[in-house]
Write a protein that holds these residues in place. Sequence first.
Motif, short mmCIF file in Angstrom:
data_model
loop_
_atom_site.label_atom_id
_atom_site.label_comp_id
_atom_site.label_asym_id
_atom_site.label_seq_id
_atom_site.Cartn_x
_atom_site.Cartn_y
_atom_site.Cartn_z
N VAL A 72 0.83 -1.20 0.00
CA VAL A 72 0.00 0.00 0.00
C VAL A 72 0.87 1.25 0.00
CG1 VAL A 72 -1.67 1.32 1.37
CG2 VAL A 72 -1.96 -1.14 1.09
N LEU A 73 1.99 1.21 0.73
CA LEU A 73 2.90 2.36 0.75
C LEU A 73 3.47 2.64 -0.64
CD1 LEU A 73 4.43 4.49 2.39
CD2 LEU A 73 6.20 2.78 2.82
N ILE A 74 3.84 1.59 -1.36
CA ILE A 74 4.36 1.77 -2.72
C ILE A 74 3.28 2.35 -3.63
CG2 ILE A 74 5.19 0.53 -4.76
CD1 ILE A 74 6.63 -1.38 -2.87
N ILE A 75 2.04 1.89 -3.48
CA ILE A 75 0.93 2.42 -4.28
C ILE A 75 0.72 3.91 -3.97
CG2 ILE A 75 -1.54 2.26 -4.71
CD1 ILE A 75 0.05 0.05 -6.00
N ILE A 76 0.86 4.28 -2.70
CA ILE A 76 0.69 5.69 -2.33
C ILE A 76 1.77 6.54 -3.00
CG2 ILE A 76 0.83 7.32 -0.40
CD1 ILE A 76 -0.47 5.18 1.36
N VAL A 77 3.01 6.03 -3.02
CA VAL A 77 4.08 6.76 -3.70
C VAL A 77 3.76 6.90 -5.19
CG1 VAL A 77 6.52 6.68 -4.35
CG2 VAL A 77 5.82 6.03 -2.04
N TYR A 78 3.24 5.83 -5.79
CA TYR A 78 2.88 5.88 -7.21
C TYR A 78 1.77 6.91 -7.43
CZ TYR A 78 1.34 4.33 -11.82
OH TYR A 78 0.98 4.28 -13.15
N TYR A 79 0.80 6.95 -6.52
CA TYR A 79 -0.30 7.90 -6.64
C TYR A 79 0.21 9.34 -6.53
CZ TYR A 79 -4.53 10.50 -5.45
OH TYR A 79 -5.53 11.44 -5.43
N VAL A 80 1.13 9.58 -5.60
CA VAL A 80 1.71 10.93 -5.46
C VAL A 80 2.43 11.33 -6.74
CG1 VAL A 80 3.41 12.30 -4.21
CG2 VAL A 80 1.87 10.78 -2.95
N LEU A 81 3.16 10.39 -7.34
CA LEU A 81 3.84 10.68 -8.60
C LEU A 81 2.83 10.96 -9.71
CD1 LEU A 81 6.71 8.01 -8.51
CD2 LEU A 81 6.92 10.48 -8.19
#
Length: 360
Positions: free
Chosen positions: A311-320
């Motif tokens: 989920v943390l990686i997905i959040i980073v992807y969403y921020v990008l």
Amino acid sequence: MWRILDRYIFAELLAPFGISLGALCFILLTRELLRLVELLVSKGIAFLSVLKVFANLLPSFLVLTLPIAGIIASITAFGRLSFDKELVAMRSAGLSLLRLSRSVFVFAGLVFGLTLALSQWGQPWTNVNLKKVALNLLRDELLLSLDKGVFNEPVPKMVIFVPEARTVKGHHGVFVSDERNGDEPRVIAAQDYQVLTDPEGNHVTLRLMNGVIHNRPDEIAQYDQVSFSSYDVRIGLNPALYAPEERPPLSAVLEQLDRSEWKDVNALRRLVEYYKDVAFPVAALLFCILGVPVGIVSKRSGRIGGFAVGVLIIIVYYVLNVAGEFLVTTLVVPPLVGAWLPNGIFFAVTVAAFVQMNRR
């Protein structure tokens, strides 16, 4: 031996993938499920209609949840294999990390293909069906609300009351308070009514018979009363309560951009969305592969930890993604670059992490 090993690793991916996919879909669908259950219990809508709405909502949520479930499955599976020293035994047998990841590549390809199919064909098709089902559902809700003997608000700023018992002459009787036009609020009382539906339109017509319309003009001292033998009240239905808003076609977006010399912010966002229809399934492919080195590094995290890291990686992807869209709307980069910028960054990170972990 190799085929057994591939099946073994593939099986390790399936369990966390299924669990995380079910959990994510349940979390995202909770709000919609509550609304559908309310329709089923309090409004008396047919169970089949509610089930159709749920089935048509599911592809939109799967497009979002499949990539997340894919990376959680990779992290969890390889974290477990690394923690139990099984990867050490496999590497001691002369197997490279690239060879051990063959099952992950197949798994990632399946997730990519399913996500691409849903985003390109499944989601648009279900959106059209969902609009039709939503209109039928709203019509059913309106028809049922006229038979309860209580004050109901089928649409905002409109109240309809129908008595439970008929009048002495056998009429239903109906009371309507219509404030949709704030400048001309009106109250309508009639002896009888009919509900006319238009299968092709987004409205229902309430035909009132033998009644009176009361309204108040701009002057406080004035008052209007109009009698009628037949009067139609058109009630518009908003399918957006259940169905998402339809996107304009790509050609229309490009025409709008050409007219504005590619400076229209809303049109730029629309174009980025079209590019993301392909970029996001590719991201699902990258997520599944990235989960291999991440899972080995976070081997002690377990299933819950794998879920959190994913989920943390997905959040980073969403921020990008948000950053890329911001760069597009500020005219710093073109829409294609803004849509694919997160994928480019994650591709570089995935290759670097994979190579580094393979050397270790």
